[in-house]
Motif scaffolding. Structure first.
Motif, short mmCIF file in Angstrom:
data_model
loop_
_atom_site.label_atom_id
_atom_site.label_comp_id
_atom_site.label_asym_id
_atom_site.label_seq_id
_atom_site.Cartn_x
_atom_site.Cartn_y
_atom_site.Cartn_z
N ARG A 37 0.84 -1.21 0.00
CA ARG A 37 0.00 0.00 0.00
C ARG A 37 0.88 1.25 0.00
N LEU A 38 1.85 1.25 0.87
CA LEU A 38 2.74 2.40 1.00
C LEU A 38 3.57 2.63 -0.26
N LEU A 39 4.12 1.56 -0.81
CA LEU A 39 4.93 1.69 -2.02
C LEU A 39 4.11 2.18 -3.21
N PHE A 40 2.87 1.70 -3.33
CA PHE A 40 2.02 2.17 -4.43
C PHE A 40 1.63 3.63 -4.24
N ARG A 41 1.46 4.05 -2.99
CA ARG A 41 1.19 5.46 -2.74
C ARG A 41 2.38 6.31 -3.18
N LEU A 42 3.58 5.85 -2.88
CA LEU A 42 4.79 6.54 -3.31
C LEU A 42 4.86 6.60 -4.84
N CYS A 43 4.52 5.50 -5.49
CA CYS A 43 4.52 5.47 -6.96
C CYS A 43 3.50 6.44 -7.54
N PHE A 44 2.35 6.52 -6.89
CA PHE A 44 1.33 7.47 -7.34
C PHE A 44 1.82 8.91 -7.17
N ASP A 45 2.40 9.19 -6.00
CA ASP A 45 2.90 10.54 -5.74
C ASP A 45 4.03 10.93 -6.70
N ARG A 46 4.80 9.95 -7.15
CA ARG A 46 5.90 10.22 -8.08
C ARG A 46 5.45 10.09 -9.55
N HIS A 47 4.16 9.86 -9.77
CA HIS A 47 3.55 9.81 -11.10
C HIS A 47 4.02 8.62 -11.93
N TYR A 48 4.35 7.51 -11.26
CA TYR A 48 4.68 6.28 -11.99
C TYR A 48 3.40 5.54 -12.39
N ILE A 49 2.33 5.77 -11.63
CA ILE A 49 1.02 5.21 -11.98
C ILE A 49 -0.01 6.34 -11.91
N GLY A 50 -1.08 6.17 -12.67
CA GLY A 50 -2.13 7.18 -12.71
C GLY A 50 -3.18 6.96 -11.62
N PRO A 51 -4.10 7.91 -11.50
CA PRO A 51 -5.14 7.83 -10.47
C PRO A 51 -6.00 6.57 -10.56
N SER A 52 -6.39 6.17 -11.76
CA SER A 52 -7.25 4.98 -11.88
C SER A 52 -6.48 3.71 -11.51
N GLN A 53 -5.20 3.65 -11.87
CA GLN A 53 -4.38 2.49 -11.50
C GLN A 53 -4.18 2.45 -9.98
N TYR A 54 -3.97 3.62 -9.38
CA TYR A 54 -3.79 3.70 -7.94
C TYR A 54 -5.06 3.24 -7.21
N GLU A 55 -6.21 3.72 -7.66
CA GLU A 55 -7.48 3.32 -7.04
C GLU A 55 -7.70 1.82 -7.20
N PHE A 56 -7.39 1.30 -8.38
CA PHE A 56 -7.57 -0.13 -8.63
C PHE A 56 -6.71 -0.97 -7.70
N ILE A 57 -5.41 -0.67 -7.61
CA ILE A 57 -4.52 -1.51 -6.81
C ILE A 57 -4.82 -1.36 -5.33
N GLN A 58 -5.20 -0.17 -4.88
CA GLN A 58 -5.56 -0.02 -3.48
C GLN A 58 -6.79 -0.86 -3.15
N SER A 59 -7.74 -0.90 -4.06
CA SER A 59 -8.93 -1.71 -3.87
C SER A 59 -8.58 -3.20 -3.82
N GLU A 60 -7.69 -3.63 -4.71
CA GLU A 60 -7.29 -5.04 -4.74
C GLU A 60 -6.53 -5.43 -3.47
N ILE A 61 -5.66 -4.55 -3.00
CA ILE A 61 -4.91 -4.82 -1.77
C ILE A 61 -5.86 -4.84 -0.58
N ASN A 62 -6.82 -3.92 -0.54
CA ASN A 62 -7.80 -3.89 0.55
C ASN A 62 -8.65 -5.16 0.56
N THR A 63 -9.04 -5.62 -0.60
CA THR A 63 -9.81 -6.86 -0.70
C THR A 63 -9.00 -8.04 -0.17
N ALA A 64 -7.74 -8.11 -0.57
CA ALA A 64 -6.86 -9.17 -0.09
C ALA A 64 -6.70 -9.09 1.43
#
Length: 111
Positions: free
Chosen positions: A71-98
């Protein structure tokens, strides 16, 4: 919670993570992307071990910790613009589900 549900969910999530890591900027492939890929694969291995182990609690606790790290690493990637908002929302949802699946499995171990 049936263990195969979490295993199947995380397998698909890991596949998505590996695909995204392959597309990260070259300078991050051996740092952030490599760490994220390692965590995703390690988590998949831990879930598999938990499915076949009598000592599930320690393994599932480590799975939860790895999910939090991701979760933390993906947030960092989002903040650094390595992933877009929709990708960030998707992966956070998948991690939360897991995480919810893992938590349910942990609770069933206490029963």
């Amino acid at each position: 919670m049936k263990p195969p549900q979490l295993l199947e969910h995380w397998y698909k999530t890991t596949d998505w993570i590996l695909d995204k890591c392959d597309r990260f900027p070259k300078q991050t492939r051996f740092t952030i992307a490599g760490r994220m890929a390692d965590l995703a694969i390690t988590t998949l291995e831990l879930i598999t071990e938990a499915a076949y182990s009598k000592e599930k609690r320690a393994l599932l606790t480590t799975v939860n910790l790895n999910l939090e790290k991701l979760r933390l690493l993906f947030r960092l990637c989002f903040d650094r613009h390595y992933i877009g908002p929709s990708q960030y929302e998707f992966i956070q949802s998948e991690i939360n589900t897991a995480g919810r699946m893992c938590g349910g499995w942990l609770k069933s171990c206490n029963a």
